[in-house]
Design an enzyme around this catalytic site. Structure first.
Site, PDB file in Angstrom:
ATOM      1  N   ARG A 320      35.276   4.314   4.880  1.00 19.26           N
ATOM      2  CA  ARG A 320      34.052   3.609   4.482  1.00 19.26           C
ATOM      3  C   ARG A 320      32.844   4.557   4.463  1.00 19.26           C
ATOM      4  O   ARG A 320      31.902   4.346   3.679  1.00 19.26           O
ATOM      5  CB  ARG A 320      33.788   2.393   5.367  1.00 19.26           C
ATOM      6  CG  ARG A 320      32.757   1.426   4.796  1.00 19.26           C
ATOM      7  CD  ARG A 320      32.620   0.158   5.622  1.00 19.26           C
ATOM      8  NE  ARG A 320      33.450  -0.945   5.188  1.00 19.26           N
ATOM      9  CZ  ARG A 320      33.118  -1.816   4.213  1.00 19.26           C
ATOM     10  NH1 ARG A 320      31.966  -1.731   3.594  1.00 19.26           N
ATOM     11  NH2 ARG A 320      33.942  -2.784   3.887  1.00 19.26           N
ATOM     12  N   GLU A 725      26.175  -6.795   8.046  1.00 13.92           N
ATOM     13  CA  GLU A 725      26.039  -5.346   8.204  1.00 13.92           C
ATOM     14  C   GLU A 725      25.014  -4.673   7.283  1.00 13.92           C
ATOM     15  O   GLU A 725      24.333  -3.740   7.709  1.00 13.92           O
ATOM     16  CB  GLU A 725      27.398  -4.672   7.979  1.00 13.92           C
ATOM     17  CG  GLU A 725      28.436  -5.019   9.022  1.00 13.92           C
ATOM     18  CD  GLU A 725      29.821  -4.559   8.589  1.00 13.92           C
ATOM     19  OE1 GLU A 725      30.364  -5.145   7.633  1.00 13.92           O
ATOM     20  OE2 GLU A 725      30.339  -3.607   9.180  1.00 13.92           O
TER      21      GLU A 725
END
Ligand code: MTE
Ligand code: HPA
Ligand code: MOS
Length: 774
Positions: A320, A725
């Site tokens: 990620r 997030e």
């Protein structure tokens, strides 16, 4: 009839968190509040005090003899497999048998009558080690020839070599990006209650009950159907309870089954901080080629991460990081490599953003470098590099996903305007030019964040709804509540589907008994996935109820409507509860299980190509800071945020998420410093030495807005977007503003190249360094 007009608690409305009052009153139940059955025992971990060693002998006789001790658990007490690795690489023993791999590694557990007795006894082990050399950070570990914890990832598009050849300018650099402790209010805890046969129930503070269940089954050597994991709520998780609860759940369950008594384990804050993983710190080597206007032509990046001694979630975390090394920018030619480096430290794990923030910080560093090199406003460099659309072809990511929903241009334009960025920047430059001790800086930074688990199979969810014959509704889904308001949002969806007041719906604990094989509540996907699964269950029930209404009244289905707290059947208006009672008497099935899986996504890691993300969430923040050039101290004077949550399910909760995430991101980049001594011992292991932001550190002026015009172009739950997030990365504007303030001492000629966290100490050193450079 007031209640016919509208229901209380629809989606897209502000509604307070369902536990807010209970939390303020101290009535919200956490794992440690569950009434302990008679005979409950308490466990505590005994840990290593060396970073890397062979275990020659472990003498636990003094531990066993200590007052109140019932037994000591070691690897020999594990009936099944001695492993709690979430990655399937079998590299994370519950208790090691041969080798210690980090300072503070759990080696055994004491079980005693009281927690205090267990904690004292855990100190009494006598261990004989053969010390081995250790490496703590990714660079020294690489130099020492230590392996990677998992396969690296490479992303590549275009022709990087050619891109650098034709670019007029080129800058190479390195940035060290620090880690972060989760600092949830409620630490790790597990409470196991043995049952008949192989059965055990584990109450556990976890974001991933299904994984805790499977791990407990694995270490006990029993099938998963013998194990139930429950969690009503967590006092914060932030990723720290996506896999790190495994050890605690396993220890409590092993103890409970061995002794046939309830066993609870709750480490104190110091042990929670030393024995469980954190955000990965990274060392990023970047190389960027650009033209005279600051347009990026080629990027090459190496992302080395401190993964700790085992793989845990480091594979997907470092992946990620690469997925976000572009942030909101188009790189025509790009090559990115991850280096998930093994180190002799605690195994690092998920933390809000899951590697993404580290990628974004690297992207913003490159932007800064270009701006300083060309003596331009960094915002102009940002704008020059934003993703475009199908018209200009500047819309393909390094992983070959096409960006179809780009709104970053509009977000940034609007924020630039409302925050009066240009005029304030001009004022600050004028003010700094006077040469005072206090210098100011301002920065406006964008965020683009990919939504979906990159492990495609995780993008599924289930829900279970019962309607009882009195018309009350019981809602259960696979997601977990950690303070983010997931339960409130999902209940809003269900309330709206049935057109009943929110209060009619009981939100129940998450349990592996009701919804099986759930994913972690993570990747910001909780409401996307569970909201849809719950809606599916509600639609099934509504379809049955419509059939019943039609058949019982002999009317056509299109005359049946769910009205606020009523059902309209032809000309008849029946109160919801009466209608349900009628349906029950007519033997309508009033329970349904719903399911959802995210469409359109696919990802081929080997080729580095696919569509890992269903959509993107966007946002931007503008922060102004002032620094004291004599002490390095600073404060955030003002922050303006415009963030995109699509059509918000609950704007007040989403705003809370944006504010909290910004502050947490700011803390990560400013004051939260993890520091290990040469022996590998974490010295910042308590709030006394590890500094999270205080209420007094919030921006003096804080303007947070949701982009109310935004709507998810994909068919997400009520066209909303995930919020958990993405706003974490809004904190980066504070770092960039600090950088500008520091740069002012040398007339903005040099990029200060701040490492993070940019503590007052680092700011002061950077000021001194830049002054010397002139
Ligand atoms: N908000 C609170 N109050 N507490 C938390 O622990 N965790 C964050 C975010 N917001 C967290 C939080 C993280 S890391 C994630 S992935 C999401 O919430 C998970 O919840 P969601 O998917 O339901 O948004
Ligand atoms: N995000 C958060 N948690 C995860 C992911 C992810 O992409 N993959 C596996 N666990
Ligand atoms: Mo959040 S790091 O995906 O739990």
């Amino acid at each position: 009839m007031k209640d016919l007009q509208t229901i209380q608690g629809e989606t897209h409305q502000d509604l307070k968190h369902d536990s807010a009052i209970k939390q303020v009153m101290g009535r919200a139940e956490y794992t440690d509040d569950i009434a302990e059955p008679a005979g409950t025992l308490h466990a505590y971990l005994g840990v290593s005090n060396v970073a890397h060693a062979l275990i020659n002998r472990m003498d636990l006789s003094r531990v066993r003899a200590a007052q109140g001790v019932i037994t000591v658990l070691t690897a020999a007490d594990i009936p099944g497999v001695n492993d709690v690795s979430p990655s399937g690489r079998n590299d994370e023993p519950v208790f090691p048998t041969e080798k210690i791999e980090f300072h503070g590694q759990p080696m055994f557990a004491v079980i005693a009558e009281t927690r205090d007795a267990a904690r004292r006894a855990a100190e009494l082990a006598d261990v004989d080690y053969t010390i081995l050399p250790h490496a703590l950070d990714p660079i020294s570990a690489r130099n020492a020839g230590m392996p990677l914890v998992t396969d690296p990832l490479k992303l590549e598009r275009g022709d990087v070599g050619k891109g650098f050849e034709t670019a007029k300018n080129r800058i190479k650099g390195q940035i060290v990006i620090g880690g972060q402790d989760h600092m949830y209010l409620e630490g790790h805890i597990a409470f196991a209650i043995p049952g008949e046969d192989d059965d055990v129930i584990v109450h556990c503070s976890t974001q991933h009950p299904s994984e805790a269940q499977h791990m407990v089954a694995h270490v006990l050597g029993v099938p998963s159907n013998a194990v139930v994991v429950n969690v009503r709520r967590m006092g914060g998780g932030f990723g720290g309870k996506e896999s790190q609860m495994n050890l605690f759940a396993a220890v409590a369950a092993i103890g409970a089954k061995k002794l046939n008594r309830p066993v609870k384990i709750r480490p104190d804050r110091d042990q929670d901080m030393t024995a469980t993983g954190k955000r990965h710190d990274f060392v990023v080597d970047y190389d960027v080629g650009f033209d005279t206007e600051g347009r990026i032509e080629a990027v090459e990046g190496q992302f080395a991460a401190r993964c700790g001694y085992s793989s845990d979630l480091s594979g997907p975390v470092t992946d990620r990081a690469l997925f976000h090394a572009d942030n909101a920018y188009f790189y025509p030619n790009v090559r990115l490599n991850s280096r998930p480096q093994k180190t002799n430290t605690v195994s690092n794990t998920a933390f809000r953003g899951f590697g993404g923030p580290q990628g974004v910080v690297a992207a913003e560093r490159m932007i800064e470098e270009i701006a300083f090199a060309l003596n331009k406003d960094p915002l102009d460099i940002r704008k020059a590099n934003f993703y475009g659309d199908e018209n200009d072809g500047r819309n393909v990511t390094p992983y070959h996903q096409t960006v179809e929903d780009n709104v970053i241009g509009r977000i940034v334009e609007e924020l630039e305007e409302s925050a009066e960025y240009r005029s304030r920047r001009a004022d600050i430059i004028k003010e700094n030019a006077k040469g005072g001790v206090i210098r100011r800086g301002i920065a406006l930074t964008p965020v683009k964040f990919g939504i979906s688990f990159t492990a495609t199979w995780y993008n599924q969810a289930g829900a279970l709804i019962h309607i009882y014959s009195d018309g009350s509704i019981h809602l259960n889904h696979g997601g977990t509540e950690m303070g983010q308001g997931l339960n409130t949002k999902v209940a809003q969806v269900v309330a709206e589907a049935f057109q009943v007041d929110f209060d009619r719906i009981k939100i129940t604990k998450t349990t592996t008994e009701k919804v099986p094989n759930t994913s972690a509540t993570a990747a910001s996907s909780g409401s996307d996935l569970n909201g849809m699964a719950a809606l599916d269950a509600a639609e099934q029930l509504k379809a049955r109820l419509v059939t019943f209404a039609t058949e019982s009244r002999g009317v056509s289905p299109d005359t049946v409507r769910f009205m606020p707290n009523h059902v309209q059947i032809g000309d008849e208006l029946v109160p919801f509860a009466h209608f349900i009672k009628e349906a029950y008497m007519a033997r309508v099935h009033l329970s349904a299980a719903g399911f959802y899986k995210t469409p359109k996504i696919h990802w081929d890691r080997a080729s580095g190509k696919g569509r890992p993300f269903y959509y993107y969430a966007y946002g931007a923040s503008c922060s102004e800071v002032s620094i004291d050039t004599l002490t390095g101290e600073y404060r955030v004077e003002r922050t303006d945020i415009l963030h995109d949550v699509g059509r918000s399910l609950n704007p007040i909760l989403d705003k809370g998420q944006v504010e909290g995430a910004f502050i947490q991101g700011m803390g990560w980049l400013t004051t939260e410093e993890l520091w290990w001594d040469d022996a590998g011992r974490l010295r910042t292991h308590a709030p006394s030495t590890y500094k999270i932001p205080l209420a007094s550190d919030r921006p003096r002026e804080f303007n947070v807005k949701l982009a109310d015009w935004s709507e998810n172009r994909e068919m997400t739950i009520k066209r909303s977007k995930a919020v958990g997030e993405p706003p974490f990365m809004l904190g980066i504007s504070v770092l960039e503003a600090l950088s500008m303030a520091v740069a002012s001492v040398a007339d903005y000629r040099h990029c200060p190249r701040l490492e993070t966290p940019a503590t007052p100490e680092r700011i002061l050193m950077a000021v001194e360094r830049l002054k010397a450079q002139g």
